[in-house]
Design an enzyme around this catalytic site. Structure first.
Site, PDB file in Angstrom:
ATOM      1  N   GLU A  25      -5.418   4.487  -6.282  1.00  0.00           N
ATOM      2  CA  GLU A  25      -6.035   5.043  -5.409  1.00  0.00           C
ATOM      3  C   GLU A  25      -6.357   6.378  -5.688  1.00  0.00           C
ATOM      4  O   GLU A  25      -5.811   7.088  -6.144  1.00  0.00           O
ATOM      5  CB  GLU A  25      -5.471   4.925  -3.838  1.00  0.00           C
ATOM      6  N   ASP A  68       0.938  -1.144  -0.201  1.00  0.00           N
ATOM      7  CA  ASP A  68      -0.014   0.081  -0.028  1.00  0.00           C
ATOM      8  C   ASP A  68       0.922   1.218  -0.108  1.00  0.00           C
ATOM      9  O   ASP A  68       2.073   1.179   0.317  1.00  0.00           O
ATOM     10  CB  ASP A  68      -0.994  -0.059   1.241  1.00  0.00           C
TER      11      ASP A  68
END
Length: 847
Positions: free
Chosen positions: A783, A726
């Site tokens: 994202e 991430d």
């Protein structure tokens, strides 16, 4: 007796009032002493040997007065006080004033006093002796009449002693106030106890001398023995007191002395601020050395001690004459800088300290680089007492270390350890520990590596509705078979215990929010009735209240009113105030879809945490995750997330939905190695295939301890759980780690994606990361996709999956099912002029 500063100077602007006062006292002393001194010329031959013995001892003893070490604005101990007061009681005012004047002249010469100081001392003693003599004259006659001491004599001596002390100490305190601008009561209080003990003892010894003189003059020198004993005891006591305030290694003041200094300076600067005088700010600088532990480990503590001594010398040379340098312990130092006008002067002093430490310290031929971080707290801007200034300077110092800087000024947004955060942590633990019980009422007792009790999971039950299922409304009343009833049953099963009332009272006293709630009669857990939209919907994705359960917390954690029953048919939420009193709120999971860019298909979801708090409303996400990350509560939180997500995957499978869910884990979970066992246990219990779950880790978690993190990740990979990296691009991971880790996916951080449509540099970075991940055979998720242009640019760059508000906001599980039923996949090539892939003509899909 002198209680002023030992320096023979008067601060600018105060010489007029001060010397006017000194002159007035001198005139009064001359007025009351002139007559008795003139009359004394005819009495010299009549005075006995006892008088001359006392006079000689008074002058001789004052040639070496006792000056307590380390005391400021307090008096030295002059033994002549004992003899001159005895002369006053035995032979009158004139002889006492004459002897006292000679003794004062000798002591002033020995101590190097300025002439005006010696003159003021003689005048103040003359006034004190005059007041004492006046009290003795109020008695019935001569003291020791007939060689016997009557009760009237005792009363007269006591009154004379009190009069001498009050007049003498009052004159000195007034002079100190005029000279230094100190407030009256702090000045009097600071030295009163010491003066009562030292000077009072000498005054009370005077009647014993008079009685001895009436018997024989030969007995008078014997008083030198107890005087010497008192002198030695006083010196030893003062030296021990001084040593208690001094660091034995460096000789600098220690924490106790620093507290006293700051408290005194706060009073002085408060007085200056009240008078509107310049220089009313006080700075407290806290310094922590860098790499000092490495010096101790590599070269030994002896070298480390020598380094601290050298550092203390440099600090002392870098500060001003009125500044105070103290060592707090270890490699921490503090500097008090008084009389500042603004924060820039404090920064300038800190820069001087940094420059002084920039030069390497040569020890045993080895140059040691010494640096440090300095935190600054300013009175009264950042605190009005020692404890607050010290804590805020400490916060600023760690802020400087975190930013790899040398100097930082306290800022409230950098304070991550306030009482409110402690209260928030306590409430978070309460809501986690009040989680669901095991089936059949049996609690599964599981504990983390640090001994923290972990919340057990619930197996899937056919008769149990989804946690966030919408109940139907019937005339404004809640349905009896909806989730409201289940929530009530669950809360009845879980009895919250608050046995430690002391902790509750401490938190209430420290937390202004709790105090307001207590005063309003709502109690520590009460909150407002919530009716309205339960979802927090900010303008942009970067402001959303969704939170990843990670160390860096890329998404937000939202909170709300206590006991939110759930969304009703019209989208509102209803809270039951009676049954929710004292409840810390309800934690639920929201899910944000992840869309394959090329096909438009929903390939997965990311699980995000939401917590509606009874009093705080929307809790700042970074604050919540940071507080939880630093305690065992983080493991409780991760366990709850794992339980809820795996359970939800099982429910979706039973409903015919095949989705992959991604969840975030913290550094603490990866370091213990227990996360793999927990996930394997939950997957087996709920019958969920491992490939349906994906664990997201941050680059920060990876770099914190690569060896232990790699072991945990490898174990998860063997189970069959996917691993995603991430916030890719925001940390410090190297290509070597990317090559070694068993990753299946990387997630490009939203900070790059949000700006790629407008910033060519961001677009270039995103394309480079996509190409790098593709070369390593990794799937790429972007994202923060919020508009069609970004969506198309990602498709052109070869990105695999998009996640963001362009497709859908995070939503509860039951809302996700409804959204999926309406969603129609749209490919970039087919979108045409549509604003996005929203179904049924909507501009954007939303929860």
């Amino acid at each position: 007796m002198e209680t002023g500063d030992p320096r023979n100077s008067v601060p600018p602007g105060r010489s007029g009032p001060f010397f006017g006062f000194v002159g007035a006292i001198g005139v009064v002393a001359l007025a009351v002493s002139a007559g008795p001194l003139v009359a004394l010329a005819d009495r010299w031959s009549e005075l006995p040997a006892a008088f001359w013995t006392m006079a000689a001892l008074a002058v001789a003893c004052d040639a070496r007065p006792f000056v307590p070490p380390g005391r400021r604005q307090t008096s030295a101990v002059f033994p002549s006080t004992c003899f001159t007061f005895a002369i006053l009681l035995g032979w009158g005012f004139g002889p006492a004033v004459a002897v006292q004047a000679v003794a004062v002249a000798v002591s002033g010469w020995r101590l190097g006093y300025a002439p005006w100081r010696t003159g003021f001392n003689a005048a103040q003693y003359a006034c004190a002796l005059a007041a004492a003599y006046a009290v003795t004259r109020l008695g019935p006659g001569e003291l020791f009449d007939g060689g016997r001491l009557h009760w009237t004599d005792v009363a007269a001596v006591g009154g004379a002693t009190v009069a001498w002390f009050v007049v003498n100490y009052g004159l000195v305190s007034s002079a100190v106030r005029l000279r230094f601008g100190d407030r009256w009561w702090p000045s009097v209080r600071s030295g009163l106890a010491y003066e009562l003990l030292a000077t009072g003892s000498l005054l009370l010894l005077a009647p014993v001398l008079v009685a001895a003189a009436r018997a024989s003059a030969a007995l008078i020198p014997l008083v030198l023995v107890p005087l010497f004993a008192v002198y030695r005891m006083a010196r030893l006591s003062a030296e021990r007191e001084q040593l208690a305030d001094v660091d034995p290694l460096t000789g600098l003041p220690n924490r106790k002395a620093l507290l006293t200094e700051v408290a005194e300076q706060v009073h002085l600067h408060g007085d200056r601020a009240a008078r509107g005088a310049p220089g009313a700010h006080l700075a407290l600088l806290l310094l922590d050395l860098d790499r000092f532990k490495h010096v101790n480990d590599a070269l030994g503590h002896a070298v480390g001690d020598r380094l601290l001594v050298e550092v203390s010398a440099r600090l002392t040379g870098a500060v001003g004459a009125g500044d105070m340098v103290a060592r707090l312990g270890g490699d921490e130092f503090a500097i008090v800088v008084p009389r500042l006008t603004d924060i820039d002067q404090a920064r300038e002093r800190a820069d001087r300290v940094v420059a002084a430490l920039a030069e390497p310290v040569p020890l045993d031929g080895l140059p040691l680089d010494v640096g440090g971080a300095i935190g600054i707290a300013l009175y009264p801007d950042h605190g009005e007492d020692f404890a607050t200034l010290m804590r805020h300077a400490d916060v600023a110092m760690y802020d400087a270390k975190h930013r790899n800087d040398t100097v930082a000024v306290y800022a409230p947004e950098s304070d991550h350890n306030s009482a409110e955060r402690l209260s928030l942590l306590a409430d978070l633990r309460r809501v986690l520990e009040s989680g669901p019980s095991a089936q059949g009422g049996e609690t599964v007792g599981v504990r983390g590596g640090d001994g923290a009790a972990l919340t057990p999971a619930l197996p899937v039950r056919a008769d149990r509705p989804a946690r966030n299922q919408r109940p139907a409304r019937d005339g404004g009343r809640r349905s009896g078979d909806g989730p409201n009833r289940w929530l009530r049953r669950r809360r009845e099963r879980v009895e919250e215990r608050h046995d430690d009332d002391l902790i509750e009272r401490i938190l209430t006293g420290a937390d202004p929010i709790r105090r307001r709630a207590a005063r309003a009669g709502t109690g520590p857990g009460a909150g407002p009735l919530v009716v309205g939209d339960a979802e927090f919907a900010p303008e942009t994705e970067t402001e959303t209240a969704d939170a990843d359960v990670t160390q860096d917390a890329e998404a937000a954690v939202s909170t709300g009113a206590p006991g939110v029953i759930g969304p009703t048919a019209d989208g509102s939420t209803v809270a039951g105030p009676d049954e929710q009193a004292g409840h810390p709120g309800e934690i639920t999971m929201y899910y944000q879809p992840q869309i394959a860019i090329a096909t438009g298909e929903v390939v997965g979801v990311e699980a995000l945490l939401r917590w509606r708090h009874p009093r705080r409303g929307m809790v700042d996400p970074g604050e919540l995750i940071q507080v939880a990350e630093q305690s065992a509560v983080m493991r409780l939180l991760t366990r709850r997330v794992v339980d809820d997500v795996v359970e939800q995957l099982a429910k979706w499978s039973a409903a015919g939905l095949t989705l992959r869910a991604a969840l975030n884990v913290s550094v603490r979970d990866l370091h213990t190695g227990e996360i793999a066992d927990q996930i394997a246990d939950r997957l087996a219990r709920y019958g969920v295939p491992p490939e349906r779950l994906q664990v997201e880790i941050t680059e920060g978690a990876l770099m914190a301890d690569p060896r232990r993190v790699l072991a945990s990740i490898t174990q998860l990979h063997r189970i069959g759980v996917g691993i995603a990296l991430d916030d890719f691009g925001t940390g410090y991971s190297s290509l070597q780690h990317l090559r070694r880790l068993p990753l299946s996916e990387v997630k490009v951080d939203r900070s790059f994606v949000l700006g790629m449509a407008e910033d060519p540099d961001d677009a270039a970075i995103v394309r480079s990361m996509i190409e790098l991940a593709g070369a390593l055979g990794l799937r790429v998720v972007a994202e923060g996709v919020e508009d069609e242009r970004t969506w198309r640019m990602l498709h052109a760059a070869g990105c695999d999956v998009a996640q963001g508000w362009f497709h859908a906001r995070p939503m509860p599980a039951e809302d996700l099912v409804a959204w999926l039923s309406r969603y129609r996949p749209v490919r970039p090539a087919e979108a045409g002029s549509r604003s996005g892939p929203a179904p049924e003509g909507e501009s954007k899909a939303s929860s």
